[in-house]
Design a protein around this motif. Structure first.
Motif, PDB file in Angstrom:
ATOM      1  N   ASN A 174       3.489  67.549  -7.102  1.00  0.00           N
ATOM      2  CA  ASN A 174       2.707  68.299  -8.080  1.00  0.00           C
ATOM      3  C   ASN A 174       3.551  68.554  -9.325  1.00  0.00           C
ATOM      4  O   ASN A 174       4.787  68.528  -9.268  1.00  0.00           O
ATOM      5  CB  ASN A 174       2.202  69.623  -7.484  1.00  0.00           C
ATOM      6  N   LEU A 186      -1.462  73.241 -17.623  1.00  0.00           N
ATOM      7  CA  LEU A 186      -1.941  71.995 -17.027  1.00  0.00           C
ATOM      8  C   LEU A 186      -1.217  71.809 -15.701  1.00  0.00           C
ATOM      9  O   LEU A 186       0.009  71.730 -15.659  1.00  0.00           O
ATOM     10  CB  LEU A 186      -1.684  70.797 -17.947  1.00  0.00           C
ATOM     11  N   GLY A 227      -1.240  69.534 -11.933  1.00  0.00           N
ATOM     12  CA  GLY A 227      -1.716  68.334 -11.268  1.00  0.00           C
ATOM     13  C   GLY A 227      -1.038  68.148  -9.927  1.00  0.00           C
ATOM     14  O   GLY A 227       0.069  68.648  -9.699  1.00  0.00           O
ATOM     15  N   SER A 259      -6.030  63.842  -5.090  1.00  0.00           N
ATOM     16  CA  SER A 259      -5.452  64.017  -6.420  1.00  0.00           C
ATOM     17  C   SER A 259      -6.287  65.035  -7.179  1.00  0.00           C
ATOM     18  O   SER A 259      -7.513  65.064  -7.048  1.00  0.00           O
ATOM     19  CB  SER A 259      -5.425  62.688  -7.184  1.00  0.00           C
ATOM     20  N   LEU A 310      -6.484  67.638 -10.987  1.00  0.00           N
ATOM     21  CA  LEU A 310      -5.974  68.007 -12.307  1.00  0.00           C
ATOM     22  C   LEU A 310      -6.682  69.275 -12.755  1.00  0.00           C
ATOM     23  O   LEU A 310      -7.917  69.383 -12.656  1.00  0.00           O
ATOM     24  CB  LEU A 310      -6.217  66.883 -13.306  1.00  0.00           C
ATOM     25  N   THR A 313     -11.115  72.300 -12.782  1.00  0.00           N
ATOM     26  CA  THR A 313     -10.415  71.571 -11.723  1.00  0.00           C
ATOM     27  C   THR A 313     -11.245  70.370 -11.294  1.00  0.00           C
ATOM     28  O   THR A 313     -12.423  70.521 -10.936  1.00  0.00           O
ATOM     29  CB  THR A 313     -10.161  72.470 -10.500  1.00  0.00           C
TER      30      THR A 313
END
Length: 324
Positions: free
Chosen positions: A129, A149, A151, A170, A172, A195
């Motif tokens: 991450n 931000l 991820g 995955s 973001l 999200t």
């Protein structure tokens, strides 16, 4: 063993399990840190006992006496800076880890859908991450903007009917906030985040549908005469691309009226109203190798609360201060 060079560089090594850290203070307002550590976990007794557990006839488990300990590696990197004169700050980081001989499950299903599972050691599991964010004033310090931000990307391996299943996820999440603060008058914060998640499984196409959620939120506090203040905060959440009936949106509104007493305001009396619109709910999603589970749970909704707080404060007040 410890190794130190100068005033800004340090390295620590632990010989029991490998462990190292590197810290470099670039200047008074910025810093870089790198951290590496390892971990090991022994299988528990229940996982190793070769005994069938048929408490749930639809999901039978069997221990594995051949299980070996897991061994994990993890690396973390962090960097930040802050400029006091301009009130600008920034932070960022990255984390990645792998697990060798991860204790996972080998699951087989019969024609009636009954499952039999056994813990096994499997390689190929990892997680990672990153995150970054910061804030800066605009319009000659009229207000401040905060951004973020985050991820992630995770990889999990299991066995389903003898087939190696790789499940990946995955995601973001960008975020933005606007803040205005005038001490002793009012405070306002407005923001939101989004999200987007992308699951993937090589043996289950139904688990590969992306889904999302976003929220908008705000907080307001206003100072009033006679040491009164009022506060309100709200949050709107929307969920999408989920199972029909679980694409839920709800709006949570809370408020309070506060009164402080004494010269140093150590006594606070508050009347709180939680979830004024009576919409509070919990909506979660869980994805595994062969199933998607959406859960909607009723939680505490609207209520009112009278709260009294006394702060023990040893600081002396200035002469002349008094109740308004």
């Amino acid at each position: 063993m410890n190794l130190t060079t100068g005033k800004k560089l340090s390295l620590d090594v632990n010989n029991v399990l490998p462990l190292a850290s590197f810290n470099y203070r670039i200047n008074q307002g910025s810093n870089l840190q790198i951290f590496y550590n390892t971990s090991s976990q022994q299988p528990d007794l229940q996982q190793m006992q070769p005994v069938i557990d048929n408490t749930d006839p639809n999901r039978i488990t069997l221990g594995n006496p051949d299980l070996k300990p897991t061994f994990g590696n993890n690396v973390t990197l962090n960097y930040y800076f802050y400029k006091g004169i301009s009130d600008v700050n920034f932070y960022s980081g990255f984390n990645a880890g792998t697990v060798n001989r991860q204790i996972s499950y080998a699951t087989s299903y019969d024609s009636q859908g009954k499952a039999t599972s056994q813990p096994v050691n499997i390689n190929g599991n990892y997680n990672s991450n990153f995150y970054l964010g910061g804030g800066f004033p605009v319009f000659k310090r009229f207000m401040k903007i905060y951004y973020s931000l985050n991820g992630e990307h995770n990889n999990s391996v299991s066995l389903v009917n003898g087939v190696r299943n790789v499940s990946q996820n995955s995601g973001l999440t960008p975020g933005l906030q606007f803040e205005k603060n005038i001490p002793d008058k009012f405070y306002i914060n407005l923001g939101g985040n989004y999200t987007y998640s992308i699951p993937k499984s090589n043996i289950s196409a139904q688990s590969n549908q992306p889904y999302y959620s976003y929220s908008l939120e705000g907080t307001v506090t206003v100072k009033l005469p006679k040491k009164f203040s009022i506060s309100a905060d709200c949050n709107y959440t929307n969920n999408g691309n989920r199972t029909p009936g679980y694409n839920i949106s709800y709006f949570i509104l809370n408020g309070s009226v506060n009164k402080t007493f004494f010269k140093n305001e150590t006594l606070i009396l508050s009347l709180l109203a939680n979830d004024i619109l009576n919409q509070n709910i919990s909506n979660t999603r869980f994805i595994s190798s062969n199933q998607i589970v959406d859960t909607k749970t009723q939680i505490i909704k609207r209520y009112f609360l009278l709260k009294v707080v006394f702060k023990f404060n040893s600081q002396k007040t200035k002469e002349g201060d008094g109740d308004e």
